[in-house]
Design a protein around this motif. Structure first.
Motif, PDB file in Angstrom:
ATOM      1  N   VAL A 125     -39.875  81.900  37.670  1.00 13.06           N
ATOM      2  CA  VAL A 125     -40.673  82.696  36.739  1.00 13.06           C
ATOM      3  C   VAL A 125     -40.096  84.105  36.739  1.00 13.06           C
ATOM      4  O   VAL A 125     -39.985  84.731  37.797  1.00 13.06           O
ATOM      5  CB  VAL A 125     -42.154  82.731  37.160  1.00 13.06           C
ATOM      6  CG1 VAL A 125     -42.960  83.596  36.188  1.00 13.06           C
ATOM      7  CG2 VAL A 125     -42.719  81.326  37.231  1.00 13.06           C
ATOM      8  N   CYS A 126     -39.736  84.584  35.572  1.00 13.78           N
ATOM      9  CA  CYS A 126     -39.197  85.936  35.470  1.00 13.78           C
ATOM     10  C   CYS A 126     -40.296  86.944  35.809  1.00 13.78           C
ATOM     11  O   CYS A 126     -41.367  86.941  35.186  1.00 13.78           O
ATOM     12  CB  CYS A 126     -38.683  86.184  34.049  1.00 13.78           C
ATOM     13  SG  CYS A 126     -38.171  87.895  33.805  1.00 13.78           S
TER      14      CYS A 126
ATOM     15  N   ASN B 139     -42.552  87.134  32.764  1.00 16.84           N
ATOM     16  CA  ASN B 139     -43.330  85.941  33.099  1.00 16.84           C
ATOM     17  C   ASN B 139     -42.832  84.683  32.393  1.00 16.84           C
ATOM     18  O   ASN B 139     -43.542  83.685  32.329  1.00 16.84           O
ATOM     19  CB  ASN B 139     -44.826  86.135  32.828  1.00 16.84           C
ATOM     20  CG  ASN B 139     -45.447  87.106  33.802  1.00 16.84           C
ATOM     21  OD1 ASN B 139     -45.111  87.123  34.981  1.00 16.84           O
ATOM     22  ND2 ASN B 139     -46.360  87.935  33.325  1.00 16.84           N
ATOM     23  N   ALA B 140     -41.629  84.724  31.863  1.00 16.07           N
ATOM     24  CA  ALA B 140     -41.049  83.537  31.243  1.00 16.07           C
ATOM     25  C   ALA B 140     -40.656  82.542  32.338  1.00 16.07           C
ATOM     26  O   ALA B 140     -40.163  82.918  33.394  1.00 16.07           O
ATOM     27  CB  ALA B 140     -39.824  83.920  30.422  1.00 16.07           C
ATOM     28  N   VAL B 141     -40.876  81.268  32.079  1.00 14.49           N
ATOM     29  CA  VAL B 141     -40.525  80.209  33.011  1.00 14.49           C
ATOM     30  C   VAL B 141     -39.209  79.600  32.568  1.00 14.49           C
ATOM     31  O   VAL B 141     -39.009  79.325  31.379  1.00 14.49           O
ATOM     32  CB  VAL B 141     -41.635  79.135  33.045  1.00 14.49           C
ATOM     33  CG1 VAL B 141     -41.246  77.983  33.972  1.00 14.49           C
ATOM     34  CG2 VAL B 141     -42.947  79.766  33.509  1.00 14.49           C
TER      35      VAL B 141
ATOM     36  N   CYS C  28     -30.964  86.214  34.648  1.00 16.76           N
ATOM     37  CA  CYS C  28     -32.169  85.610  34.091  1.00 16.76           C
ATOM     38  C   CYS C  28     -32.018  85.434  32.581  1.00 16.76           C
ATOM     39  O   CYS C  28     -31.617  86.372  31.892  1.00 16.76           O
ATOM     40  CB  CYS C  28     -33.336  86.548  34.395  1.00 16.76           C
ATOM     41  SG  CYS C  28     -34.855  86.149  33.554  1.00 16.76           S
TER      42      CYS C  28
ATOM     43  N   SER D   7     -34.212  85.301  30.414  1.00 14.62           N
ATOM     44  CA  SER D   7     -35.252  86.028  29.684  1.00 14.62           C
ATOM     45  C   SER D   7     -34.962  87.518  29.603  1.00 14.62           C
ATOM     46  O   SER D   7     -35.023  88.115  28.534  1.00 14.62           O
ATOM     47  CB  SER D   7     -36.602  85.784  30.344  1.00 14.62           C
ATOM     48  OG  SER D   7     -37.621  86.476  29.660  1.00 14.62           O
TER      49      SER D   7
ATOM     50  N   TYR E 279     -35.970  85.777  44.920  1.00 16.66           N
ATOM     51  CA  TYR E 279     -37.300  85.233  45.187  1.00 16.66           C
ATOM     52  C   TYR E 279     -37.400  84.817  46.645  1.00 16.66           C
ATOM     53  O   TYR E 279     -36.419  84.324  47.219  1.00 16.66           O
ATOM     54  CB  TYR E 279     -37.563  83.983  44.343  1.00 16.66           C
ATOM     55  CG  TYR E 279     -37.467  84.193  42.860  1.00 16.66           C
ATOM     56  CD1 TYR E 279     -38.601  84.491  42.119  1.00 16.66           C
ATOM     57  CD2 TYR E 279     -36.247  84.084  42.210  1.00 16.66           C
ATOM     58  CE1 TYR E 279     -38.511  84.682  40.749  1.00 16.66           C
ATOM     59  CE2 TYR E 279     -36.143  84.278  40.845  1.00 16.66           C
ATOM     60  CZ  TYR E 279     -37.289  84.578  40.116  1.00 16.66           C
ATOM     61  OH  TYR E 279     -37.188  84.771  38.763  1.00 16.66           O
TER      62      TYR E 279
ATOM     63  N   SER F  97     -42.098  77.118  43.088  1.00 13.09           N
ATOM     64  CA  SER F  97     -42.939  75.924  43.018  1.00 13.09           C
ATOM     65  C   SER F  97     -42.230  74.710  43.605  1.00 13.09           C
ATOM     66  O   SER F  97     -42.834  73.661  43.775  1.00 13.09           O
ATOM     67  CB  SER F  97     -43.332  75.652  41.560  1.00 13.09           C
ATOM     68  OG  SER F  97     -42.190  75.616  40.744  1.00 13.09           O
TER      69      SER F  97
END
Ligand SMILES: [Zn+2]
Length: 67
Positions: free
Chosen positions: A6-7, A11-13, A47, A49, A56, A62
């Motif tokens: 997730v950026c 918040n882009a996945v 990224c 996005s 991370y 996840s």
């Protein structure tokens, strides 16, 4: 293996297989007795996005790395 990220900027996945495991300290146990992988994942390509390189903690992802 692709992971889902997730950026933090937008918040882009997105999925990516372009990452490196950093700071791998192996499996730790948290104060609640749960095992987790103490490591970080660094994107090796920007990224899609926002165009930045993100880092991370494995626990934020996840992906069920430690289980
Ligand atoms: Zn981003």
């Amino acid at each position: 293996m692709e992971l889902v990220f997730v950026c933090p900027e937008t918040n882009a996945v997105f999925n990516s297989a372009d990452y490196a495991i950093m700071d791998n300290n192996g499996i730790r146990t948290d104060p609640q007795g749960r095992k987790y992988m103490d490591a970080a994942v660094l994107l090796t390509t920007p990224c899609p996005s926002c165009g930045r390189i993100h880092r991370y903690d494995v626990g934020e992802l996840s992906c069920p790395f430690g289980s």
